[in-house]
Design an enzyme around this catalytic site. Structure first.
Site, PDB file in Angstrom:
ATOM      1  N   GLU A   1       1.157  -1.348   0.092  1.00  0.00           N
ATOM      2  CA  GLU A   1      -0.069   0.110  -0.184  1.00  0.00           C
ATOM      3  C   GLU A   1       0.769   1.277   0.164  1.00  0.00           C
ATOM      4  O   GLU A   1       0.517   2.275  -0.652  1.00  0.00           O
ATOM      5  CB  GLU A   1      -0.838   0.046   1.274  1.00  0.00           C
ATOM      6  CG  GLU A   1      -2.182  -0.629   1.178  1.00  0.00           C
ATOM      7  CD  GLU A   1      -1.851  -2.346   1.481  1.00  0.00           C
ATOM      8  OE1 GLU A   1      -3.018  -3.140   1.275  1.00  0.00           O
ATOM      9  OE2 GLU A   1      -1.021  -2.592   1.735  1.00  0.00           O
TER      10      GLU A   1
ATOM     11  N   HIS B   1      -9.938  -5.222  10.004  1.00  0.00           N
ATOM     12  CA  HIS B   1     -10.420  -5.159   8.444  1.00  0.00           C
ATOM     13  C   HIS B   1     -11.999  -4.414   8.395  1.00  0.00           C
ATOM     14  O   HIS B   1     -12.595  -4.309   7.654  1.00  0.00           O
ATOM     15  CB  HIS B   1     -10.908  -6.247   7.850  1.00  0.00           C
ATOM     16  CG  HIS B   1      -9.656  -7.218   7.500  1.00  0.00           C
ATOM     17  ND1 HIS B   1      -8.790  -7.519   8.137  1.00  0.00           N
ATOM     18  CD2 HIS B   1      -9.085  -7.504   6.295  1.00  0.00           C
ATOM     19  CE1 HIS B   1      -7.485  -8.358   7.416  1.00  0.00           C
ATOM     20  NE2 HIS B   1      -7.925  -8.018   6.461  1.00  0.00           N
TER      21      HIS B   1
END
Length: 729
Positions: A459, A528
């Protein structure tokens, strides 16, 4: 028969470049003279800067590159103005060499020409920037560590170690997509080479064959930590071999070796596409910052420093030229005198009583205007002025069809990619699984496979690539698979994207769009399930959009894709299967950024909410019979809230509630409560009520996850309590 180890070989080349005195003969004398002039000027520039630092004229650190000028001057002699570079907090030498080359008139030679007038401007504006003054390249905001001159191909130096290599990959990625023949160079040090960010950048560059040169200045020390204390393998040019990146090491004290290395890198890129890793073995003569040597801090021995000083490029390069009969002592003195004239001329324009160490000071009229401190954090959305605004209420029912939220997302993005060829999407798995893990890129790969980039799991790396591409004219769309993963990319999202325009002067677009799906309530657990809105809201460079219905998603995405500010679009998994009316044909409208909508009119109190909770709040108001006005914020960033609509409502209801599904710690509502209290105090008859989830992050257990998030029941309880209190007052 027993087992054995069979030696493996890599096909990735790894070289040491060894230059000879004869290499001088391959360089035109005029170019050699330009390089010599730059070496002398850069050294004198920094020596004077250190004196200004000691005198208290310079505010902030002075990371001098004294000792490392040779590699910069040699490498820069190969680059064109269209080639892009970036660097670290120690970039004066590279910045000056690239800027001076850009400003040098065609055919100029310091031997038979007077000072090039454009050089005066470079020295003046560079000093002005380092001193924090208005005439600087960034208006004084960047200072010594954040230097930018895009016309010269310098897209920005970086004070975060390892923060810049991915940007150079992005510059190069954009050039490759647009079929330009420029190369991009990331300059960084041995300390940055140890970071995961550098590894991610090199891997992406190799994977996509971008025309990128990774130029590591191995000066042996990260502040005071020796390279041997940082890594077992101290031959840094080997770092790219496992990634398929050719490596070349060379003597970074020799400008000709640096020139040859950069020529080799350029040749490899032209033949094979890149990238290339160059390792300049060099040495910084001073401490990390300031005017003292490392030995003064007892992490270097004086013998070591003296050995490297004997190879000083500002002495050895002129000596080589003199040995070949190309210069003499008189010419060298002339160039030194010219350097002093340039420097003194620039500083006399910036300092009162320049030269008088007791009286000299910054000219007061050159300081930036304090009233402009916030200018450039974000734009004024003027780029959207010509776009057609259309709300759902304006569309005749005959033009509408029902469509699922999840179907709208990829179709709206595809429409934007059809309108502009500078839009591309990148993220993990976006090119597979019939539209990625969320279906958000469905059918896009069939139409634009070269602009749908499935990335490795990195990322920070691919977000940095996106910023670099945005600074080089593209409009990247970054998909962060789960909002929690934004924390992995936090440096690029918050230190870089959120700040880059303001710190570099605030006058250029940074059109990065980040999409992220909130999956709270689906059992994915604490790592998450985040709603990252509150995190992004801490950094005012970001605009934050949260569509709660398909029609608004189309219009807000269109606005975001035309916006020159960084934008986060928050997508809620709970809404994906919901349907709503959208135009059957006309998908080119915008919903204004910064404009809320009244989801339910009412008079008893005002509820501010967004995303999944809009429908929840409307239903609770109906079912309880409490006549609450529900406002769908749509734009969530604190500087972009629609206070006009909010204030108008609270002026009528005199009560305010803020409802979020997310946990309290990462909520955005606390900031809204604070701002609302200040803005709306005269109209409020009651404290502002803030409904969120618990302090705990959602966990996998279904019952505990439900308890961690705000629910219909918690909204109803808070609304009934507020109604009761209003009734008793």
């Amino acid at each position: 028969m027993t087992s054995k180890l069979v030696a493996l070989e890599t096909k990735t080349p790894w070289w040491r470049l060894e230059s000879t005195p004869d290499d001088l003969d391959t360089v035109d004398r005029r170019e050699l003279m330009v390089m010599l002039e730059q070496l002398i000027l850069i050294r004198r520039f920094e020596e004077k800067l250190l004196k200004l630092s000691v005198a208290g004229i310079l505010h902030g650190p002075a990371h001098s590159s004294i000792g490392q000028e040779g590699a910069a001057v040699g490498a820069m002699s190969v680059l064109r103005s269209g080639d892009k570079i970036n660097g670290t907090h120690r970039m004066h030498h590279q910045f000056l060499a690239k800027a001076l080359n850009h400003a040098t008139p065609a055919g100029y030679s310091p031997v038979d020409a007077d000072i090039a007038e454009p050089h005066r401007d470079v020295v003046y504006r560079t000093y002005a920037e380092i001193l924090g003054l208005r005439p600087g390249y960034c208006g004084g905001r960047g200072g010594s560590m954040h230097l930018r001159f895009p016309e010269a191909g310098i897209l920005g130096s970086n004070a975060i170690v390892g923060g810049n290599p991915a940007h150079a990959v992005g510059y190069a990625f954009a050039d490759k997509l647009q079929r330009r023949r420029d190369i991009s160079v990331a300059f960084f040090g041995d300390g940055a080479m140890q970071t995961g960010a550098a590894y991610e950048a090199m891997n992406l560059a190799a994977l996509y064959s971008t025309p990128t040169v990774f130029f590591v200045e191995n000066n042996l020390y990260a502040v005071s930590t020796h390279l041997s204390e940082q890594t077992r393998e101290t031959r840094l040019s080997a770092r790219g071999l496992s990634l398929g990146v050719p490596g070349i090491e060379f003597d970074g004290m020799d400008p000709i070796a640096a020139r040859l290395a950069m020529q080799q890198a350029r040749s490899i890129i032209e033949k094979e596409g890149g990238p290339v890793l160059l390792e300049a073995k060099t040495y910084r003569y001073m401490h990390q910052s300031g005017a003292l040597r490392g030995s003064a801090f007892r992490y270097r021995e004086k013998d070591e420093e003296e050995a490297w000083q004997a190879r000083d490029p500002v002495r050895s390069f002129p000596a080589q030229l003199e040995a070949r009969g190309l210069v003499d002592a008189a010419l060298r003195r002339r160039l030194e005198s010219r350097a002093d004239e340039l420097i003194d001329g620039a500083l006399s324009r910036l300092l009162e009583h320049y030269g008088d160490e007791r009286r000299q000071r910054i000219r007061p009229e050159l300081w930036p205007d304090p009233a402009e401190v916030d200018v450039g954090i974000r734009g004024d959305l003027g780029e959207l002025a010509g776009r057609r605004v259309r709300e759902l209420a304006d569309v005749p029912p005959s033009e509408l069809v029902e469509m699922r939220f999840q179907e709208v997302i990829p179709r709206a993005m595809l429409r934007n990619m059809e309108r502009s060829d500078n839009v591309f999407i990148l993220g993990e798995d976006v090119h597979r699984l019939k539209g990625g893990t969320a279906g958000a890129t469905k059918d896009i790969g069939d139409r634009f496979p070269e602009r749908l980039i499935g990335t490795p799991i990195c990322e920070n790396g691919f977000t940095g690539l996106a910023l670099g591409a945005a600074l080089n004219g593209m409009r990247p769309v970054v998909e962060i698979m789960y909002p929690d993963f934004c924390l992995v990319a936090a440096d690029q999202l918050f230190n870089q994207i959120a700040k880059v325009r303001h710190m570099f002067g605030g006058s250029f677009p940074v059109p990065v769009l980040v999409r992220s799906r909130v999956t709270a309530g689906t059992g994915y657990g604490s790592q998450h399930s985040m709603d990252a809105s509150g995190l992004f809201a801490l950094y005012p460079g970001w605009r934050i959009l949260a569509p709660s219905r398909p029609y608004d998603y189309i219009g807000l995405l269109n606005a975001a894709m035309a916006c020159n500010d960084p934008v986060l679009i928050v997508e809620f998994n709970d809404l994906f299967k919901e349907t709503g009316p959208v135009p059957e044909a006309d998908w080119d409208y915008v919903v204004p950024i910064g404009k809320a909508r009244i989801a339910r009119p009412g008079s008893r109190c005002t509820i501010l909410t967004y995303g999944t909770m809009v429908d929840v709040c409307c239903k609770v108001a109906e079912q309880t019979g409490i006549d609450a006005e529900v406002i769908d914020l749509r734009t969530l960033d604190p500087l972009g809230l629609d206070w006009e609509t909010i204030g108008s409502s609270v002026a009528r209801t005199n009560a305010l509630m803020i409802v979020e599904q997310t946990t309290r710690g990462t909520s955005i509502g606390s900031r809204i409560v604070s701002d609302g209290q200040a803005r709306l105090f005269d109209w409020l008859d009651h404290e502002i009520v803030h409904v969120t989830g618990s302090n705990a992050s959602p966990v996998v257990s279904k019952i505990l996850e439900s308890a961690a998030l705000a629910s219909r029941e918690s909204v109803e309880a808070a609304l009934r309590d507020l109604d009761a209190r209003l009734g008793s007052e």
